[in-house]
Design a protein around this motif. Structure first.
Motif, mmCIF file in Angstrom:
data_model
loop_
_atom_site.group_PDB
_atom_site.id
_atom_site.type_symbol
_atom_site.label_atom_id
_atom_site.label_comp_id
_atom_site.label_asym_id
_atom_site.label_seq_id
_atom_site.Cartn_x
_atom_site.Cartn_y
_atom_site.Cartn_z
ATOM 1 N N GLY A 20 6.407 -7.020 8.264
ATOM 2 C CA GLY A 20 5.559 -5.998 7.669
ATOM 3 C C GLY A 20 5.852 -4.687 8.370
ATOM 4 N N TYR A 21 6.105 -3.632 7.603
ATOM 5 C CA TYR A 21 6.463 -2.363 8.233
ATOM 6 C C TYR A 21 5.973 -1.174 7.412
ATOM 7 C CZ TYR A 21 10.418 -2.394 4.943
ATOM 8 O OH TYR A 21 11.205 -2.417 3.815
ATOM 9 N N LEU A 22 5.851 -0.071 8.108
ATOM 10 C CA LEU A 22 5.441 1.185 7.505
ATOM 11 C C LEU A 22 6.669 2.078 7.410
ATOM 12 C CD1 LEU A 22 2.944 2.878 6.595
ATOM 13 C CD2 LEU A 22 2.920 3.798 8.921
ATOM 14 N N SER A 23 6.882 2.661 6.247
ATOM 15 C CA SER A 23 7.975 3.595 6.021
ATOM 16 C C SER A 23 7.359 4.958 5.716
ATOM 17 C CB SER A 23 8.819 3.107 4.837
ATOM 18 O OG SER A 23 9.783 4.078 4.472
ATOM 19 N N VAL A 24 7.786 5.981 6.450
ATOM 20 C CA VAL A 24 7.240 7.333 6.277
ATOM 21 C C VAL A 24 8.401 8.319 6.145
ATOM 22 C CG1 VAL A 24 5.765 9.123 7.280
ATOM 23 C CG2 VAL A 24 5.269 6.698 7.736
ATOM 24 N N HIS A 25 8.307 9.191 5.160
ATOM 25 C CA HIS A 25 9.342 10.205 4.964
ATOM 26 C C HIS A 25 8.753 11.385 4.199
ATOM 27 C CE1 HIS A 25 9.659 8.759 0.798
ATOM 28 N NE2 HIS A 25 9.714 7.541 1.313
ATOM 29 N N PRO A 26 9.442 12.523 4.216
ATOM 30 C CA PRO A 26 8.963 13.645 3.406
ATOM 31 C C PRO A 26 8.872 13.213 1.947
ATOM 32 C CG PRO A 26 10.749 14.348 4.842
ATOM 33 C CD PRO A 26 10.674 12.848 4.935
ATOM 34 N N ARG A 27 7.949 13.795 1.249
ATOM 35 C CA ARG A 27 7.771 13.442 -0.161
ATOM 36 C C ARG A 27 9.039 13.764 -0.925
ATOM 37 N NH1 ARG A 27 2.728 14.950 -4.049
ATOM 38 N NH2 ARG A 27 3.211 13.357 -5.587
ATOM 39 N N ARG A 28 9.440 12.818 -1.745
ATOM 40 C CA ARG A 28 10.659 12.990 -2.530
ATOM 41 C C ARG A 28 10.434 14.023 -3.625
ATOM 42 N NH1 ARG A 28 14.444 9.452 -1.508
ATOM 43 N NH2 ARG A 28 13.863 7.580 -0.410
ATOM 44 N N PRO A 29 11.410 14.887 -3.829
ATOM 45 C CA PRO A 29 11.289 15.814 -4.957
ATOM 46 C C PRO A 29 11.367 15.029 -6.253
ATOM 47 C CG PRO A 29 13.440 16.025 -3.903
ATOM 48 C CD PRO A 29 12.639 15.061 -3.082
ATOM 49 N N GLY A 30 10.703 15.523 -7.283
ATOM 50 C CA GLY A 30 10.739 14.861 -8.580
ATOM 51 C C GLY A 30 12.113 14.957 -9.212
ATOM 52 N N LEU A 31 12.274 14.235 -10.286
ATOM 53 C CA LEU A 31 13.532 14.313 -11.015
ATOM 54 C C LEU A 31 13.685 15.717 -11.582
ATOM 55 C CD1 LEU A 31 13.363 10.915 -12.918
ATOM 56 C CD2 LEU A 31 14.653 11.448 -10.852
ATOM 57 N N THR A 32 14.918 16.207 -11.590
ATOM 58 C CA THR A 32 15.147 17.573 -12.041
ATOM 59 C C THR A 32 16.118 17.593 -13.214
ATOM 60 O OG1 THR A 32 16.958 17.842 -10.468
ATOM 61 C CG2 THR A 32 14.770 18.552 -9.755
ATOM 62 N N ILE A 33 16.023 18.645 -14.002
ATOM 63 C CA ILE A 33 16.975 18.854 -15.088
ATOM 64 C C ILE A 33 18.306 19.208 -14.446
ATOM 65 C CG2 ILE A 33 17.568 20.370 -17.022
ATOM 66 C CD1 ILE A 33 14.562 20.648 -17.518
ATOM 67 N N GLY A 34 19.365 18.663 -14.985
ATOM 68 C CA GLY A 34 20.684 18.943 -14.445
ATOM 69 C C GLY A 34 21.169 17.855 -13.507
ATOM 70 N N ALA A 35 20.367 16.813 -13.323
ATOM 71 C CA ALA A 35 20.834 15.696 -12.509
ATOM 72 C C ALA A 35 21.991 15.036 -13.231
ATOM 73 C CB ALA A 35 19.704 14.694 -12.284
ATOM 74 N N PRO A 36 22.932 14.459 -12.487
ATOM 75 C CA PRO A 36 24.063 13.820 -13.158
ATOM 76 C C PRO A 36 23.585 12.662 -14.022
ATOM 77 C CG PRO A 36 24.080 13.366 -10.796
ATOM 78 C CD PRO A 36 22.992 14.352 -11.054
ATOM 79 N N TRP A 67 0.871 -1.176 0.000
ATOM 80 C CA TRP A 67 0.000 0.000 0.000
ATOM 81 C C TRP A 67 0.904 1.220 0.000
ATOM 82 C CZ3 TRP A 67 0.015 3.927 3.618
ATOM 83 C CH2 TRP A 67 -1.020 4.860 3.509
ATOM 84 N N ARG A 68 0.378 2.324 -0.542
ATOM 85 C CA ARG A 68 1.109 3.597 -0.457
ATOM 86 C C ARG A 68 0.131 4.739 -0.301
ATOM 87 N NH1 ARG A 68 2.515 6.224 -5.987
ATOM 88 N NH2 ARG A 68 0.913 5.330 -7.301
ATOM 89 N N LEU A 69 0.554 5.771 0.370
ATOM 90 C CA LEU A 69 -0.234 6.982 0.512
ATOM 91 C C LEU A 69 -0.240 7.681 -0.838
ATOM 92 C CD1 LEU A 69 -1.722 8.845 2.521
ATOM 93 C CD2 LEU A 69 0.467 10.003 2.896
ATOM 94 N N ALA A 70 -1.419 7.938 -1.367
ATOM 95 C CA ALA A 70 -1.498 8.497 -2.719
ATOM 96 C C ALA A 70 -2.355 9.755 -2.785
ATOM 97 C CB ALA A 70 -2.042 7.436 -3.678
ATOM 98 N N GLU A 71 -2.731 10.312 -1.634
ATOM 99 C CA GLU A 71 -3.581 11.499 -1.622
ATOM 100 C C GLU A 71 -2.859 12.677 -2.269
ATOM 101 O OE1 GLU A 71 -6.100 9.032 -0.119
ATOM 102 O OE2 GLU A 71 -4.018 8.974 0.416
ATOM 103 N N SER A 72 -3.593 13.450 -3.042
ATOM 104 C CA SER A 72 -2.986 14.608 -3.696
ATOM 105 C C SER A 72 -2.722 15.703 -2.670
ATOM 106 C CB SER A 72 -3.905 15.124 -4.804
ATOM 107 O OG SER A 72 -5.127 15.562 -4.247
ATOM 108 N N GLY A 73 -1.722 16.516 -2.954
ATOM 109 C CA GLY A 73 -1.394 17.651 -2.104
ATOM 110 C C GLY A 73 -0.644 17.289 -0.834
ATOM 111 N N ARG A 74 -0.189 16.060 -0.716
ATOM 112 C CA ARG A 74 0.484 15.639 0.514
ATOM 113 C C ARG A 74 1.951 16.067 0.499
ATOM 114 N NH1 ARG A 74 0.956 11.686 -3.078
ATOM 115 N NH2 ARG A 74 2.809 10.386 -3.016
ATOM 116 N N ASP A 75 2.518 16.202 1.691
ATOM 117 C CA ASP A 75 3.941 16.483 1.840
ATOM 118 C C ASP A 75 4.695 15.261 2.349
ATOM 119 O OD1 ASP A 75 3.780 19.135 0.992
ATOM 120 O OD2 ASP A 75 3.293 19.852 2.996
ATOM 121 N N LEU A 76 3.980 14.161 2.570
ATOM 122 C CA LEU A 76 4.578 12.923 3.064
ATOM 123 C C LEU A 76 4.413 11.809 2.043
ATOM 124 C CD1 LEU A 76 3.305 12.570 6.753
ATOM 125 C CD2 LEU A 76 5.629 13.056 6.005
ATOM 126 N N ASP A 77 5.345 10.883 2.076
ATOM 127 C CA ASP A 77 5.185 9.597 1.415
ATOM 128 C C ASP A 77 5.130 8.565 2.526
ATOM 129 O OD1 ASP A 77 5.071 10.164 -1.297
ATOM 130 O OD2 ASP A 77 7.246 10.167 -1.527
#
Length: 161
Positions: free
Chosen positions: A105-121, A29-39
């Motif tokens: 079975g475990y729950l992992s919670v962290h700030p939402r990851r930023p998307g891929l960006t231009i200029g990544a190596p 399962w994953r948190l999929a609500e829009s506008g969230r700041d967490l994953d």
């Protein structure tokens, strides 16, 4: 579009764990609500399976064991994991997880990851064979350790393969 504020029930994690086979690995399962700041991801590590040593350089992670057990290996030693233990994995820490005899079975919670960006190596040449590309997470680039995984164990994104 109406923005919804306030607390709301998003999952019954016990039911999600019970619905999947104890030998099913990866994200259930994953948190999929829009506008969230967490994953948040509900994951299962089958008995005897491991998540190889890795480091997240960008995000802190809270890991909460819900069922079964295993162990966490870090640079400072090995910690036994059992139900209802919570671990803080600060960014930059090296860690590896192993599922115990009953898996974990475990729950992992962290700030939402930023998307891929231009200029990544650019990715390094070489690497795994092309047949594994469907198991590489399009969001965070992690390789799924389970062949039948539908979601990334790290960020919960749907896998293409």
């Amino acid at each position: 579009m109406t923005e919804q504020h306030g607390a709301r029930l998003v999952a019954d994690l016990g039911r999600e764990l019970a619905a999947a086979s104890s030998h099913t690995g990866g994200a259930l399962w994953r948190l999929a609500e829009s506008g969230r700041d967490l994953d948040a991801n509900l994951l299962r590590l089958p008995p005897g399976r491991t998540i190889d040593e890795h480091t997240d350089l960008r995000l802190d992670v809270l890991l909460v064991v819900l069922e079964g057990g295993g162990e966490l290996r870090t640079e400072s030693g090995t910690l036994p994991l059992r139900p209802v233990t919570a671990l803080w994995l600060p960014k930059g820490s090296r860690r590896a997880l192993s599922g115990g005899a009953d898996g974990m079975g475990y729950l992992s919670v962290h700030p939402r990851r930023p998307g891929l960006t231009i200029g990544a190596p650019p990715p390094a040449e070489g690497g795994e064979s092309a047949c594994l590309l469907g198991r590489v997470c399009p969001e965070c680039g992690r390789l799924a350790t389970e062949r039948a995984a539908r979601f990334c164990w790290n960020c919960g994104s749907a896998l293409e393969g």
